[in-house]
Motif scaffolding. Structure first.
Motif, mmCIF file in Angstrom:
data_model
loop_
_atom_site.group_PDB
_atom_site.id
_atom_site.type_symbol
_atom_site.label_atom_id
_atom_site.label_comp_id
_atom_site.label_asym_id
_atom_site.label_seq_id
_atom_site.Cartn_x
_atom_site.Cartn_y
_atom_site.Cartn_z
ATOM 1 N N ASP A 1 0.845 -1.198 0.000
ATOM 2 C CA ASP A 1 0.000 0.000 0.000
ATOM 3 C C ASP A 1 0.881 1.249 0.000
ATOM 4 N N ARG A 2 1.790 1.274 -0.965
ATOM 5 C CA ARG A 2 2.912 2.217 -0.991
ATOM 6 C C ARG A 2 2.519 3.686 -0.816
ATOM 7 N N GLU A 3 1.563 4.171 -1.570
ATOM 8 C CA GLU A 3 1.282 5.604 -1.546
ATOM 9 C C GLU A 3 0.656 6.054 -0.231
ATOM 10 N N LYS A 4 -0.199 5.232 0.332
ATOM 11 C CA LYS A 4 -0.735 5.568 1.653
ATOM 12 C C LYS A 4 0.366 5.533 2.705
ATOM 13 N N LYS A 5 1.225 4.519 2.633
ATOM 14 C CA LYS A 5 2.324 4.411 3.594
ATOM 15 C C LYS A 5 3.247 5.617 3.496
ATOM 16 N N CYS A 6 3.522 6.057 2.274
ATOM 17 C CA CYS A 6 4.385 7.229 2.088
ATOM 18 C C CYS A 6 3.784 8.464 2.747
ATOM 19 N N MET A 7 2.486 8.681 2.524
ATOM 20 C CA MET A 7 1.842 9.852 3.111
ATOM 21 C C MET A 7 1.779 9.750 4.625
ATOM 22 N N ASP A 8 1.559 8.538 5.136
ATOM 23 C CA ASP A 8 1.566 8.354 6.598
ATOM 24 C C ASP A 8 2.937 8.709 7.169
ATOM 25 N N LEU A 9 3.996 8.241 6.513
ATOM 26 C CA LEU A 9 5.356 8.533 6.969
ATOM 27 C C LEU A 9 5.638 10.029 6.948
ATOM 28 N N ILE A 10 5.207 10.695 5.896
ATOM 29 C CA ILE A 10 5.454 12.142 5.771
ATOM 30 C C ILE A 10 4.642 12.913 6.807
ATOM 31 N N HIS A 11 3.370 12.551 6.970
ATOM 32 C CA HIS A 11 2.531 13.272 7.929
ATOM 33 C C HIS A 11 3.035 13.107 9.362
ATOM 34 N N LEU B 1 12.810 20.372 21.100
ATOM 35 C CA LEU B 1 13.640 19.190 20.874
ATOM 36 C C LEU B 1 13.005 18.369 19.760
ATOM 37 N N ASN B 2 13.678 18.296 18.627
ATOM 38 C CA ASN B 2 13.185 17.556 17.472
ATOM 39 C C ASN B 2 13.912 16.222 17.373
ATOM 40 N N ILE B 3 13.164 15.140 17.512
ATOM 41 C CA ILE B 3 13.779 13.814 17.511
ATOM 42 C C ILE B 3 13.870 13.301 16.074
ATOM 43 N N SER B 4 15.070 13.275 15.562
ATOM 44 C CA SER B 4 15.344 12.788 14.213
ATOM 45 C C SER B 4 15.860 11.354 14.326
ATOM 46 N N SER B 5 16.887 11.019 13.595
ATOM 47 C CA SER B 5 17.463 9.675 13.609
ATOM 48 C C SER B 5 18.817 9.734 12.922
ATOM 49 N N ALA B 6 19.693 8.808 13.289
ATOM 50 C CA ALA B 6 20.979 8.716 12.595
ATOM 51 C C ALA B 6 20.774 8.414 11.116
ATOM 52 N N SER B 7 19.628 7.812 10.765
ATOM 53 C CA SER B 7 19.351 7.523 9.355
ATOM 54 C C SER B 7 19.047 8.797 8.573
ATOM 55 N N GLY B 8 18.862 9.915 9.269
ATOM 56 C CA GLY B 8 18.708 11.194 8.602
ATOM 57 C C GLY B 8 20.030 11.876 8.335
ATOM 58 N N LYS B 9 21.098 11.308 8.871
ATOM 59 C CA LYS B 9 22.436 11.872 8.678
ATOM 60 C C LYS B 9 23.092 11.310 7.427
ATOM 61 N N ARG B 10 22.807 10.049 7.128
ATOM 62 C CA ARG B 10 23.282 9.399 5.912
ATOM 63 C C ARG B 10 22.122 8.619 5.305
ATOM 64 N N PRO B 11 22.019 8.562 3.967
ATOM 65 C CA PRO B 11 20.915 7.826 3.337
ATOM 66 C C PRO B 11 20.867 6.371 3.797
ATOM 67 N N THR B 12 19.649 5.886 4.033
ATOM 68 C CA THR B 12 19.459 4.497 4.457
ATOM 69 C C THR B 12 18.544 3.795 3.465
ATOM 70 N N PRO B 13 19.109 3.094 2.478
ATOM 71 C CA PRO B 13 18.288 2.378 1.501
ATOM 72 C C PRO B 13 17.381 1.358 2.180
ATOM 73 N N LEU B 14 16.230 1.116 1.589
ATOM 74 C CA LEU B 14 15.180 0.226 2.081
ATOM 75 C C LEU B 14 14.407 0.823 3.260
ATOM 76 N N LEU B 15 14.864 1.987 3.720
ATOM 77 C CA LEU B 15 14.064 2.822 4.623
ATOM 78 C C LEU B 15 14.005 4.224 4.008
ATOM 79 N N THR B 16 13.885 4.268 2.709
ATOM 80 C CA THR B 16 14.105 5.492 1.929
ATOM 81 C C THR B 16 13.260 6.668 2.399
ATOM 82 N N VAL B 17 11.964 6.489 2.506
ATOM 83 C CA VAL B 17 11.083 7.611 2.858
ATOM 84 C C VAL B 17 11.331 8.036 4.308
ATOM 85 N N TYR B 18 11.492 7.073 5.191
ATOM 86 C CA TYR B 18 11.782 7.372 6.598
ATOM 87 C C TYR B 18 13.087 8.158 6.722
ATOM 88 N N SER B 19 14.129 7.685 6.039
ATOM 89 C CA SER B 19 15.433 8.343 6.081
ATOM 90 C C SER B 19 15.338 9.778 5.577
#
Length: 331
Positions: free
Chosen positions: A166-176, A202-220
């Motif tokens: 359900d890719r497109e819904k999942k993408c929008m959920d991740l972005i929202h 305090l904004n909680i990001s992730s180390a995956s936001g510091k370098r690209p993480t394939p297979l977690l593309t939208v999250y990263s």
């Protein structure tokens, strides 16, 4: 390789220097400079860690006990730990999350343990911008000293972009959840902080936001937004008495990470947050926890292609493992 005291240079007796000739001296100098700089960075990382132990952290920036902190995604893991640790400092807590029963349980526990007030707001952040008028109304007029943008959503398991269920819904959920929430909650709370010339975001990001993480593309990519957003806002509003910090954890033992067992490099949520709070006001962008700082330091120094390649291998293995488990359940 030997040092020639008559010339003050490295003797080029080795085969490498024999090939490089005089240019080998320049490579030697560059090598020394690189190692020295690397050593300096390691030393500075350790010094910052020591300073964080003595630094007051968030507690030193809260000059009005009895005011409020707002924490999103607060019923489990890192968000719950932030709510508890901040309540321990004497601030009242606004808890915002999806499940009302969990919100009530956390609120009751915090009031009982820390003798502060709580308020709950039930909100499903996957619903996009529809939820924010109600949140804005509930928070109107409150003296909010701290905002913790913690609510997060990741993949069910690592997967190639086009193969996400359900890719497109999942993408929008991740972005929202990971992007819209940070921008909108900050938009709601920051004006009051600027007016009072005091506040911490305090904004909680992730180390995956510091370098690209394939297979977690939208999250990263979403977590990279959090990092840039925080950096820009600190530049815009730092002179207005606002402290904005981006927190970039590696793995923490939480429901979201699906890791249960703690270790030196995978702390509990409570251990991680207790450490991260000591860096508030000291580090604008932080990995939050000393072993994670060492991991982040190594990640920043290694070539990007190597980090991405290793990340890809790790995510492929995790994906295969998750799919095997799904198949076993079906059988």
């Amino acid at each position: 390789m030997n040092f020639d005291p008559t010339t003050g240079k490295m003797a080029s007796s080795s085969c490498v220097f024999g090939v490089l000739g005089k240019s080998g001296d320049y490579f030697a100098v560059l090598g020394v400079l690189f190692v020295s700089y690397f050593g300096l960075k390691v030393a500075l990382t350790f010094i910052r860690f020591i300073r964080s132990l003595a630094h007051g952290g968030l507690a030193s920036l809260i000059n009005k006990p009895g005011t409020w902190a707002v924490v999103t995604g607060c019923t489990d893991g890192i968000g719950k730990a932030y709510a508890e640790q901040i309540a321990k400092l004497g601030l009242n807590i606004v808890l915002i999350s999806r499940t009302e029963s969990k919100l009530n349980a956390v609120a009751s526990d915090i009031e009982s343990k820390y003798k502060v007030k709580t308020m709950i707001i039930q909100a499903d952040f996957t619903n996009g911008t529809d939820i924010y008028p109600n949140i804005r109304t509930k928070l109107q007029g409150m003296d909010i000293s701290v905002l913790v943008n913690n609510v997060g959503l990741s993949y069910d398991y690592p997967e190639f972009f086009l193969q996400i269920t359900d890719r497109e819904k999942k993408c929008m959920d991740l972005i929202h959840v990971n992007v819209t929430s940070v921008a909108m909650m900050t938009s709601i709370v920051l004006p009051g902080m600027v007016e009072r010339r005091h506040g911490v975001v305090l904004n909680i990001s992730s180390a995956s936001g510091k370098r690209p993480t394939p297979l977690l593309t939208v999250y990263s990519a979403c977590k990279a937004f959090v990092s840039f957003f925080s950096d820009c806002l600190q530049t815009e509003y730092g002179s207005s008495g606002i402290t904005i910090q981006c927190v970039m954890p590696f793995f923490v033992a939480t429901n979201m990470s699906k890791i249960r067992k703690t270790s030196l490099f995978v702390p509990s949520a409570s251990t991680y947050v207790q450490s991260a709070l000591q860096t508030v006001g000291l580090e604008q962008e932080t990995y939050g926890y000393f072993p994670h700082k060492l991991m982040g330091f190594g990640m920043e120094w290694l070539p990007k292609w190597l980090i991405v390649l290793q990340g890809m291998k790790g995510m492929l293995a995790a994906s295969a493992k998750a799919k095997r488990r799904q198949q076993e359940k079906k059988e």
